[in-house]
Write a protein that holds these residues in place. Structure first.
Motif, PDB file in Angstrom:
ATOM      1  N   MET A 166       0.948  -1.009  -0.030  1.00  0.00           N
ATOM      2  CA  MET A 166       0.106   0.085   0.027  1.00  0.00           C
ATOM      3  C   MET A 166       0.951   1.209   0.184  1.00  0.00           C
ATOM      4  SD  MET A 166      -2.575   1.441   2.968  1.00  0.00           S
ATOM      5  CE  MET A 166      -1.095   1.954   3.932  1.00  0.00           C
ATOM      6  N   GLY A 167       0.604   2.207  -0.975  1.00  0.00           N
ATOM      7  CA  GLY A 167       1.207   3.521  -0.936  1.00  0.00           C
ATOM      8  C   GLY A 167       0.759   4.558   0.037  1.00  0.00           C
ATOM      9  N   PHE A 168       1.520   5.275   0.679  1.00  0.00           N
ATOM     10  CA  PHE A 168       1.167   6.148   1.991  1.00  0.00           C
ATOM     11  C   PHE A 168       2.122   7.299   1.671  1.00  0.00           C
ATOM     12  CE2 PHE A 168       0.617   8.347   5.797  1.00  0.00           C
ATOM     13  CZ  PHE A 168      -0.629   7.983   6.005  1.00  0.00           C
ATOM     14  N   HIS A 169       1.372   8.429   1.600  1.00  0.00           N
ATOM     15  CA  HIS A 169       2.272   9.671   1.546  1.00  0.00           C
ATOM     16  C   HIS A 169       2.273  10.335   2.914  1.00  0.00           C
ATOM     17  CE1 HIS A 169       1.260  10.247  -3.125  1.00  0.00           C
ATOM     18  NE2 HIS A 169       1.912   9.156  -2.906  1.00  0.00           N
ATOM     19  N   GLU A 170       3.133  10.773   3.435  1.00  0.00           N
ATOM     20  CA  GLU A 170       3.401  11.400   4.858  1.00  0.00           C
ATOM     21  C   GLU A 170       2.972  12.968   4.435  1.00  0.00           C
ATOM     22  OE1 GLU A 170       3.777   9.927   7.672  1.00  0.00           O
ATOM     23  OE2 GLU A 170       4.115   7.897   7.100  1.00  0.00           O
ATOM     24  N   VAL A 171       1.916  13.264   4.384  1.00  0.00           N
ATOM     25  CA  VAL A 171       1.449  14.388   4.150  1.00  0.00           C
ATOM     26  C   VAL A 171      -0.020  14.623   4.593  1.00  0.00           C
ATOM     27  CG1 VAL A 171       0.626  14.061   1.830  1.00  0.00           C
ATOM     28  CG2 VAL A 171       0.964  16.478   2.353  1.00  0.00           C
ATOM     29  N   ARG A 172      -0.332  15.638   5.314  1.00  0.00           N
ATOM     30  CA  ARG A 172      -1.619  15.925   6.102  1.00  0.00           C
ATOM     31  C   ARG A 172      -2.603  16.545   5.237  1.00  0.00           C
ATOM     32  NH1 ARG A 172      -1.977  19.330  11.442  1.00  0.00           N
ATOM     33  NH2 ARG A 172      -1.555  17.497  12.641  1.00  0.00           N
ATOM     34  N   PHE A 173      -3.890  15.953   5.129  1.00  0.00           N
ATOM     35  CA  PHE A 173      -4.894  16.624   4.519  1.00  0.00           C
ATOM     36  C   PHE A 173      -5.358  18.028   4.949  1.00  0.00           C
ATOM     37  CE2 PHE A 173      -9.556  17.660   3.807  1.00  0.00           C
ATOM     38  CZ  PHE A 173      -9.627  17.315   2.644  1.00  0.00           C
ATOM     39  N   PRO A 174      -5.387  19.117   4.176  1.00  0.00           N
ATOM     40  CA  PRO A 174      -5.378  20.412   4.795  1.00  0.00           C
ATOM     41  C   PRO A 174      -6.397  20.408   6.286  1.00  0.00           C
ATOM     42  CG  PRO A 174      -5.439  20.255   2.451  1.00  0.00           C
ATOM     43  CD  PRO A 174      -5.569  19.139   3.010  1.00  0.00           C
TER      44      PRO A 174
END
Length: 210
Positions: A1-9
């Motif tokens: 599973m790909g996961f981006h370490e970025v927060r939804f605004p």
């Protein structure tokens, strides 16, 4: 599973609606009693990101974030404004908010957790996505120095001490955290006319297991 370490605004998730879901299997017996069981050890949270949209700029930001995640393909961080820190809703975070366990003189790695209590019952939730720069630790009453006496893996929520806490020493922690989620749809339907009239798009978000 790909996961981006970025927060939804966070400004957009502020107006969202959501919370934990449990899965309970109920079997009704012929005598009128029930047998209840669950295949899930941990709850799973659901949110609606569309309810936080307040302007056309918000819609633009949502679409850009959705496209960058390729819809459901990649996970991301979500701030749950109803449950985002180790302390109580009106309390400041301290190094003594949560108990992670006790040392044995050998173990150097511990998982961040948050305990939910009601009466004599409790539930321990693993925290996988602590917010960088917010984790505080203490062993017994000794507050530790981040970066020197312990390291934090912000992708897994795992704490690593430079030296193992002594046997019987209680390990405490305080922190902010996000929820690992993904979009629960591969399309977003937006009508500018409807949005300006007060209707918002349905943008489901669901927690993912890490």
């Amino acid at each position: 599973m790909g996961f981006h370490e970025v927060r939804f605004p966070a400004a957009l998730s502020f107006g969202s609606v959501g919370g934990p879901e449990r899965k309970t299997e109920i079997v009704a017996l012929v005598n009128g009693y029930e047998e209840r069981n669950t295949p899930w050890e941990h709850s799973r949270r659901h949110y609606d990101a569309g309810l936080g949209l307040r302007s056309l700029e918000d819609v633009e930001a949502l679409v850009a974030f959705f496209e960058a995640r390729r819809g459901q393909l990649h996970g991301f961080r979500w701030k749950d404004w109803s449950d985002w820190k180790s302390a109580g809703a009106l309390a400041e975070i301290t190094a003594f908010d949560q108990t992670l366990g006790a040392g044995d003189g050998k173990t150097t790695r511990f998982q961040l957790t948050k305990t939910y209590r009601s009466g004599a019952q409790s539930y321990v939730r693993p925290i996988r996505k602590p917010v960088e720069g917010t984790v505080r630790l203490a062993v017994d009453r000794d507050v530790k120095v981040p970066g020197q006496e312990f390291q934090v893996n912000h992708s897994t929520g795992e704490i690593t001490f430079e030296s193992a806490p002594p046997k019987g020493a209680v390990i405490h922690a305080g922190f902010e955290f996000d929820v690992p989620v993904r979009f629960d749809t591969d399309r977003i339907l937006v009508s500018i006319a409807s949005f300006q009239a007060g209707e918002v798009p349905d943008v489901p978000v669901v927690e993912v297991r890490i």
